[in-house]
Motif scaffolding. Structure first.
Motif, mmCIF file in Angstrom:
data_model
loop_
_atom_site.group_PDB
_atom_site.id
_atom_site.type_symbol
_atom_site.label_atom_id
_atom_site.label_comp_id
_atom_site.label_asym_id
_atom_site.label_seq_id
_atom_site.Cartn_x
_atom_site.Cartn_y
_atom_site.Cartn_z
ATOM 1 N N HIS A 66 7.168 51.896 36.546
ATOM 2 C CA HIS A 66 8.553 51.603 36.189
ATOM 3 C C HIS A 66 8.858 52.095 34.789
ATOM 4 C CE1 HIS A 66 6.683 47.894 34.506
ATOM 5 N NE2 HIS A 66 7.706 47.908 33.663
ATOM 6 N N LYS A 67 10.129 52.351 34.580
ATOM 7 C CA LYS A 67 10.570 52.743 33.244
ATOM 8 C C LYS A 67 11.669 51.786 32.807
ATOM 9 C CE LYS A 67 13.449 56.411 35.192
ATOM 10 N NZ LYS A 67 13.694 57.837 35.254
ATOM 11 N N VAL A 68 11.634 51.451 31.543
ATOM 12 C CA VAL A 68 12.584 50.515 30.950
ATOM 13 C C VAL A 68 13.800 51.309 30.488
ATOM 14 C CG1 VAL A 68 12.920 48.844 29.100
ATOM 15 C CG2 VAL A 68 10.709 48.999 30.253
ATOM 16 N N LEU A 69 14.985 50.852 30.872
ATOM 17 C CA LEU A 69 16.226 51.541 30.538
ATOM 18 C C LEU A 69 17.189 50.602 29.822
ATOM 19 C CD1 LEU A 69 16.784 53.218 34.018
ATOM 20 C CD2 LEU A 69 15.754 54.280 32.007
ATOM 21 N N GLY A 72 16.097 47.599 27.838
ATOM 22 C CA GLY A 72 15.373 46.587 28.594
ATOM 23 C C GLY A 72 16.221 45.816 29.573
ATOM 24 N N ASN A 73 17.516 46.101 29.642
ATOM 25 C CA ASN A 73 18.386 45.384 30.574
ATOM 26 C C ASN A 73 18.345 45.956 31.979
ATOM 27 O OD1 ASN A 73 19.357 43.506 28.661
ATOM 28 N ND2 ASN A 73 20.675 45.097 27.823
ATOM 29 N N LYS A 74 17.753 47.122 32.135
ATOM 30 C CA LYS A 74 17.553 47.729 33.457
ATOM 31 C C LYS A 74 16.128 48.236 33.537
ATOM 32 C CE LYS A 74 22.172 49.258 34.685
ATOM 33 N NZ LYS A 74 22.999 50.402 35.081
ATOM 34 N N THR A 75 15.591 48.174 34.730
ATOM 35 C CA THR A 75 14.260 48.692 35.003
ATOM 36 C C THR A 75 14.341 49.547 36.254
ATOM 37 O OG1 THR A 75 13.202 46.759 34.023
ATOM 38 C CG2 THR A 75 11.878 48.044 35.560
ATOM 39 N N ALA A 76 13.847 50.770 36.167
ATOM 40 C CA ALA A 76 13.805 51.653 37.334
ATOM 41 C C ALA A 76 12.389 51.643 37.888
ATOM 42 C CB ALA A 76 14.219 53.069 36.943
ATOM 43 N N VAL A 77 12.248 51.168 39.120
ATOM 44 C CA VAL A 77 10.958 51.132 39.801
ATOM 45 C C VAL A 77 10.830 52.439 40.578
ATOM 46 C CG1 VAL A 77 9.509 49.902 41.448
ATOM 47 C CG2 VAL A 77 11.141 48.636 40.027
ATOM 48 N N MET A 78 9.828 53.234 40.236
ATOM 49 C CA MET A 78 9.643 54.541 40.855
ATOM 50 C C MET A 78 8.474 54.484 41.830
ATOM 51 S SD MET A 78 10.183 56.704 37.342
ATOM 52 C CE MET A 78 8.894 55.762 36.546
ATOM 53 N N LEU A 79 8.719 54.982 43.037
ATOM 54 C CA LEU A 79 7.715 54.975 44.091
ATOM 55 C C LEU A 79 7.371 56.397 44.492
ATOM 56 C CD1 LEU A 79 9.506 52.415 46.429
ATOM 57 C CD2 LEU A 79 7.701 51.905 44.801
ATOM 58 N N ARG A 80 6.096 56.649 44.726
ATOM 59 C CA ARG A 80 5.640 57.884 45.346
ATOM 60 C C ARG A 80 4.953 57.486 46.642
ATOM 61 N NH1 ARG A 80 2.989 61.023 40.168
ATOM 62 N NH2 ARG A 80 4.983 61.604 39.223
ATOM 63 N N LEU A 81 5.414 58.056 47.734
ATOM 64 C CA LEU A 81 4.895 57.682 49.048
ATOM 65 C C LEU A 81 4.039 58.829 49.585
ATOM 66 C CD1 LEU A 81 8.269 56.157 50.224
ATOM 67 C CD2 LEU A 81 6.310 54.953 49.235
ATOM 68 N N PRO A 82 2.709 58.644 49.593
ATOM 69 C CA PRO A 82 1.798 59.742 49.911
ATOM 70 C C PRO A 82 1.742 60.156 51.380
ATOM 71 C CG PRO A 82 0.561 57.746 49.454
ATOM 72 C CD PRO A 82 2.006 57.440 49.178
ATOM 73 N N ASN A 126 0.423 48.206 32.066
ATOM 74 C CA ASN A 126 1.404 47.509 32.897
ATOM 75 C C ASN A 126 2.236 48.465 33.751
ATOM 76 O OD1 ASN A 126 2.620 45.197 33.936
ATOM 77 N ND2 ASN A 126 4.227 45.205 32.395
ATOM 78 N N ARG A 127 1.731 49.683 33.955
ATOM 79 C CA ARG A 127 2.443 50.697 34.759
ATOM 80 C C ARG A 127 3.881 50.888 34.267
ATOM 81 N NH1 ARG A 127 -0.807 48.112 38.634
ATOM 82 N NH2 ARG A 127 -2.278 49.552 39.566
ATOM 83 N N CYS A 128 4.074 50.824 32.955
ATOM 84 C CA CYS A 128 5.411 50.894 32.368
ATOM 85 C C CYS A 128 5.542 52.114 31.471
ATOM 86 C CB CYS A 128 5.683 49.630 31.558
ATOM 87 S SG CYS A 128 7.288 49.643 30.741
ATOM 88 N N TRP A 129 6.548 52.938 31.755
ATOM 89 C CA TRP A 129 6.880 54.083 30.920
ATOM 90 C C TRP A 129 8.036 53.697 30.015
ATOM 91 C CZ3 TRP A 129 3.845 58.250 30.854
ATOM 92 C CH2 TRP A 129 2.961 58.396 31.907
ATOM 93 N N GLY A 130 8.064 54.260 28.826
ATOM 94 C CA GLY A 130 9.131 53.953 27.887
ATOM 95 C C GLY A 130 8.690 52.854 26.945
ATOM 96 N N ILE A 131 9.638 52.193 26.377
ATOM 97 C CA ILE A 131 9.362 51.175 25.367
ATOM 98 C C ILE A 131 8.679 49.972 26.001
ATOM 99 C CG2 ILE A 131 10.423 49.595 23.727
ATOM 100 C CD1 ILE A 131 12.735 51.635 23.559
#
Length: 148
Positions: A66-69, A72-82, A126-131
């Motif tokens: 996930h990346k914090v946007l 910190g009021n938004k979080t984008a959960v990114m999925l890769r489906l193999p 924590n699998r977190c990109w960004g701040i």
């Protein structure tokens, strides 16, 4: 968890978590998908992605990040489906002052086409990109060039 799909109440409500771009608990995706969550900036997330089907239940947590946007009021959960097939995504969150994450949303994902070159996300805290909110705010740090 608990057989509930979509936002899990009252946990999502009490933590102020809302899904903005994914109104349904059922997602049809191809390769990669993003779910945007809104919440107060002090909420911290964890995820569990599993591929389901037959007798197997394969954990794919490295394929979620996930990346914090927006401060910190938004979080984008990114999925890769193999692989094409069925997946479940469990989203858990905890607020300030809590030691445990609570289940706040569950999604059923049907992938019709796998990502072309699908690799797990690189390993980061924590699998977190960004701040990293708490690390920055606890030390009163602010990025100079990249807010998100």
């Amino acid at each position: 968890e608990g057989g509930l799909w979509g936002p899990v109440y009252p946990q999502a409500l009490s933590l102020g978590v809302a899904t903005k771009n994914q109104p349904s608990a059922y997602i049809e995706a191809t390769g990669e998908h993003e779910i945007v969550l809104e919440s107060p900036s002090q909420v911290e997330y964890t995820y569990r992605l599993r591929m389901t089907g037959g007798d197997s239940d394969v954990k794919l947590d490295d394929y979620v990040c996930h990346k914090v946007l927006e401060g910190g009021n938004k979080t984008a959960v990114m999925l890769r489906l193999p692989k094409s097939g069925d997946y479940t995504l469990e989203v858990a969150a905890k607020g300030d002052g809590s030691d445990t994450h609570e289940n706040v949303a569950n999604y059923f994902i049907h992938c019709t086409e796998a990502a072309v070159t699908c690799e797990p996300f690189p390993s980061v805290a924590n699998r977190c990109w960004g701040i990293a909110r708490h690390a920055f705010t606890d030390e009163a740090l602010r990025p100079q060039s990249h807010d998100d």
